[in-house]
Motif scaffolding. Structure first.
Motif, PDB file in Angstrom:
ATOM      1  N   THR A  10       0.847  -1.197   0.000  1.00 37.54           N
ATOM      2  CA  THR A  10       0.000   0.000   0.000  1.00 37.54           C
ATOM      3  C   THR A  10       0.877   1.239   0.000  1.00 37.54           C
ATOM      4  O   THR A  10       2.000   1.226   0.511  1.00 37.54           O
ATOM      5  N   THR A  11       0.339   2.327  -0.552  1.00 34.59           N
ATOM      6  CA  THR A  11       1.041   3.610  -0.502  1.00 34.59           C
ATOM      7  C   THR A  11       0.062   4.732  -0.773  1.00 34.59           C
ATOM      8  O   THR A  11      -1.065   4.505  -1.218  1.00 34.59           O
ATOM      9  N   GLY A  12       0.485   5.959  -0.489  1.00 33.12           N
ATOM     10  CA  GLY A  12      -0.260   7.145  -0.876  1.00 33.12           C
ATOM     11  C   GLY A  12       0.363   7.751  -2.116  1.00 33.12           C
ATOM     12  O   GLY A  12       1.461   7.368  -2.524  1.00 33.12           O
ATOM     13  N   LEU A  13      -0.329   8.715  -2.711  1.00 32.04           N
ATOM     14  CA  LEU A  13       0.137   9.282  -3.970  1.00 32.04           C
ATOM     15  C   LEU A  13       0.846  10.626  -3.809  1.00 32.04           C
ATOM     16  O   LEU A  13       1.231  11.242  -4.795  1.00 32.04           O
ATOM     17  N   LEU A  29       5.385   6.543   7.639  1.00 29.53           N
ATOM     18  CA  LEU A  29       6.398   5.502   7.859  1.00 29.53           C
ATOM     19  C   LEU A  29       5.801   4.272   8.527  1.00 29.53           C
ATOM     20  O   LEU A  29       6.331   3.167   8.409  1.00 29.53           O
ATOM     21  N   ASP A  30       4.674   4.444   9.215  1.00 30.06           N
ATOM     22  CA  ASP A  30       4.019   3.333   9.904  1.00 30.06           C
ATOM     23  C   ASP A  30       2.750   2.858   9.214  1.00 30.06           C
ATOM     24  O   ASP A  30       2.401   1.673   9.294  1.00 30.06           O
ATOM     25  N   ALA A  31       2.046   3.770   8.508  1.00 31.90           N
ATOM     26  CA  ALA A  31       0.693   3.459   8.043  1.00 31.90           C
ATOM     27  C   ALA A  31       0.644   2.681   6.738  1.00 31.90           C
ATOM     28  O   ALA A  31      -0.315   1.948   6.483  1.00 31.90           O
ATOM     29  N   VAL A  32       1.655   2.832   5.882  1.00 33.91           N
ATOM     30  CA  VAL A  32       1.634   2.166   4.576  1.00 33.91           C
ATOM     31  C   VAL A  32       2.908   1.352   4.400  1.00 33.91           C
ATOM     32  O   VAL A  32       3.929   1.624   5.039  1.00 33.91           O
ATOM     33  N   THR A  33       2.852   0.360   3.525  1.00 29.92           N
ATOM     34  CA  THR A  33       4.019  -0.502   3.336  1.00 29.92           C
ATOM     35  C   THR A  33       5.050   0.104   2.402  1.00 29.92           C
ATOM     36  O   THR A  33       6.203  -0.318   2.389  1.00 29.92           O
ATOM     37  N   VAL A  34       4.632   1.084   1.595  1.00 32.46           N
ATOM     38  CA  VAL A  34       5.572   1.845   0.768  1.00 32.46           C
ATOM     39  C   VAL A  34       5.455   3.305   1.208  1.00 32.46           C
ATOM     40  O   VAL A  34       4.678   4.082   0.646  1.00 32.46           O
ATOM     41  N   PRO A  35       6.189   3.698   2.269  1.00 29.63           N
ATOM     42  CA  PRO A  35       6.112   5.077   2.738  1.00 29.63           C
ATOM     43  C   PRO A  35       6.566   6.052   1.649  1.00 29.63           C
ATOM     44  O   PRO A  35       7.283   5.677   0.704  1.00 29.63           O
ATOM     45  N   GLY A 104      14.902   0.539   6.074  1.00 24.39           N
ATOM     46  CA  GLY A 104      15.479  -0.259   5.000  1.00 24.39           C
ATOM     47  C   GLY A 104      14.506  -0.792   3.985  1.00 24.39           C
ATOM     48  O   GLY A 104      14.866  -1.657   3.193  1.00 24.39           O
ATOM     49  N   GLY A 105      13.260  -0.303   3.961  1.00 22.19           N
ATOM     50  CA  GLY A 105      12.289  -0.796   2.985  1.00 22.19           C
ATOM     51  C   GLY A 105      12.125   0.126   1.799  1.00 22.19           C
ATOM     52  O   GLY A 105      12.928   1.035   1.580  1.00 22.19           O
ATOM     53  N   PRO A 106      11.078  -0.088   1.011  1.00 20.81           N
ATOM     54  CA  PRO A 106      10.822   0.799  -0.123  1.00 20.81           C
ATOM     55  C   PRO A 106      10.416   2.187   0.363  1.00 20.81           C
ATOM     56  O   PRO A 106       9.761   2.330   1.402  1.00 20.81           O
ATOM     57  N   PHE A 107      10.813   3.210  -0.382  1.00 19.03           N
ATOM     58  CA  PHE A 107      10.436   4.584  -0.051  1.00 19.03           C
ATOM     59  C   PHE A 107      10.232   5.364  -1.341  1.00 19.03           C
ATOM     60  O   PHE A 107      11.066   5.312  -2.241  1.00 19.03           O
ATOM     61  N   LYS A 108       9.121   6.103  -1.400  1.00 19.47           N
ATOM     62  CA  LYS A 108       8.713   6.765  -2.640  1.00 19.47           C
ATOM     63  C   LYS A 108       8.744   8.285  -2.505  1.00 19.47           C
ATOM     64  O   LYS A 108       8.367   8.835  -1.472  1.00 19.47           O
ATOM     65  N   VAL A 109       9.197   8.942  -3.565  1.00 19.74           N
ATOM     66  CA  VAL A 109       9.099  10.394  -3.663  1.00 19.74           C
ATOM     67  C   VAL A 109       8.399  10.733  -4.978  1.00 19.74           C
ATOM     68  O   VAL A 109       8.427   9.955  -5.930  1.00 19.74           O
ATOM     69  N   GLN A 110       7.771  11.909  -5.017  1.00 19.46           N
ATOM     70  CA  GLN A 110       6.969  12.297  -6.169  1.00 19.46           C
ATOM     71  C   GLN A 110       7.552  13.549  -6.823  1.00 19.46           C
ATOM     72  O   GLN A 110       8.084  14.429  -6.134  1.00 19.46           O
ATOM     73  N   ARG A 322      -4.549  -0.656   4.016  1.00 17.51           N
ATOM     74  CA  ARG A 322      -3.930  -1.909   4.453  1.00 17.51           C
ATOM     75  C   ARG A 322      -4.959  -3.039   4.505  1.00 17.51           C
ATOM     76  O   ARG A 322      -4.676  -4.168   4.098  1.00 17.51           O
ATOM     77  N   ARG A 323      -6.173  -2.716   4.990  1.00 20.48           N
ATOM     78  CA  ARG A 323      -7.204  -3.751   5.062  1.00 20.48           C
ATOM     79  C   ARG A 323      -7.668  -4.166   3.670  1.00 20.48           C
ATOM     80  O   ARG A 323      -7.913  -5.360   3.407  1.00 20.48           O
ATOM     81  N   ILE A 324      -7.775  -3.211   2.745  1.00 21.51           N
ATOM     82  CA  ILE A 324      -8.135  -3.551   1.365  1.00 21.51           C
ATOM     83  C   ILE A 324      -7.098  -4.506   0.782  1.00 21.51           C
ATOM     84  O   ILE A 324      -7.427  -5.531   0.174  1.00 21.51           O
ATOM     85  N   ALA A 325      -5.829  -4.159   0.978  1.00 17.81           N
ATOM     86  CA  ALA A 325      -4.753  -4.999   0.452  1.00 17.81           C
ATOM     87  C   ALA A 325      -4.756  -6.383   1.088  1.00 17.81           C
ATOM     88  O   ALA A 325      -4.515  -7.390   0.412  1.00 17.81           O
ATOM     89  N   ASP A 326      -5.048  -6.444   2.388  1.00 16.87           N
ATOM     90  CA  ASP A 326      -5.090  -7.748   3.067  1.00 16.87           C
ATOM     91  C   ASP A 326      -6.203  -8.629   2.495  1.00 16.87           C
ATOM     92  O   ASP A 326      -6.020  -9.839   2.292  1.00 16.87           O
TER      93      ASP A 326
END
Length: 334
Positions: A10-13, A29-35, A104-110, A322-326
């Protein structure tokens, strides 16, 4: 390719409400799997175009009452407004470096893509950069060079992160359709063909390597084939704006290896129960004949940015992802 982020990502846009970058960074950093690095357009120089102006290299842009405009100058200093935009971005990166220490996980910038910038930034003597083939090529090159530097800086700040660069191209469908108004308002800029669109977009996408890349376009029926041919690894779209023909293109792209960032959760109005968007996507997936196991690799996102929401609703929407993805992950293993 399969999603590089594991199952049920999961991530935000990008865009979020308010002005508190520190609190939002802690939250994502806590709420989505791709911060992701929050984009807060409520702040001066915090909007999408100003963020891209901060990244541009060797091209000077000045802020006018009508928006950003090329000055005709070059160099690393930039105009006063451009320096302010860069200062804000650097402050945000300082905050990110502090809060994401050891991450150490994925991290996104726009960052805004070259076609949207060309449709929104003016030339020194007026009208949009879009009107001038040479000017839009120079803008794309400046963006590409800036992206190279930006990725290098991010790798210093969050050295263990697996970087993802999201190019925002909301204006590209209108560019392709010849629907961008001229400065006078009496005409439209000439349409751009598919190969021309691919050529300009591919340059900053290539410059983002070794980061992962995607193109975000929350317009109706985005030109997914253009994004794919330009070299993007993923595409982020608003599922509610895709018609049957568009879904066929989505299916082709997924089967061809593109990672789908599925805008499954509305950004306004009542927040649905997570079962509703999950069931809708799973049903469409089945109708398209796509492999059910691949559902768990779809990155679940809001339909678009969340800057228009209240902070409380924006948080709830991101948590709902997160629940949608689960649920989709469970369906993929059924």
């Amino acid at each position: 390719m399969t999603s590089p982020f594991g199952l049920a990502p999961t991530t935000g846009l990008g865009s979020l409400p308010g002005e508190d970058l520190r609190e939002w960074t802690k939250f994502v950093l806590d709420a989505v799997t791709v911060p992701f690095l929050p984009e807060l357009p409520a702040r001066p120089y915090g909007d999408m175009v100003s963020r891209a102006v901060a990244v541009l290299a060797e091209l000077t842009v000045d802020l006018q009452p009508a928006g950003w405009r090329l000055t005709g100058g070059t160099g690393v200093g930039g105009s006063l407004d451009q320096r302010r935009a860069r200062s804000l971005l650097n402050q945000d990166l300082d905050t990110l470096e502090e809060l994401a220490d050891g991450y150490g996980g994925p991290f996104k910038v726009q960052v805004a893509g070259p076609w949207t910038l060309a449709a929104m930034i003016e030339r020194p003597r007026g009208d949009k950069v879009l009107a001038d083939h040479g000017a839009r090529r120079d803008l794309a090159e400046a963006l590409a060079y800036g992206i190279e530097q930006h990725v290098a800086e991010l790798r210093k700040r969050v050295p263990q992160a697996d970087l993802v660069i999201q190019f925002d191209e909301p204006a590209l469908p209108a560019v392709l359709a010849g629907a961008i108004p001229t400065a006078s308002g009496w005409g439209k800029h000439r349409s751009v063909d598919g190969p021309g669109a691919v050529e300009l977009l591919s340059r900053p996408i290539e410059a983002a390597a070794p980061a992962h890349t995607l193109v975000h376009c929350c317009a109706a029926n985005p030109p997914i084939e253009v994004f794919r041919k330009a070299g993007a690894e993923g595409v982020a779209i608003d599922l509610a704006l895709v018609n049957d023909e568009g879904w066929d293109r989505v299916a082709e792209a997924v089967e061809g290896g593109l990672v789908l960032y599925a805008g499954a959760l509305p950004t306004s109005g009542p927040i649905p129960r997570p079962e509703q968007p999950a069931e809708a996507l799973a049903e469409r997936w089945h109708r398209l004949g796509l492999t059910v196991s691949r559902l768990a690799e779809v990155v679940i996102t809001p339909a678009c940015g969340l800057a228009g929401d209240s902070p409380a609703d924006a948080r709830t929407r991101l948590e709902t992802l997160r629940r949608i993805a689960d649920i989709l992950g469970e369906k993929s293993q059924a």
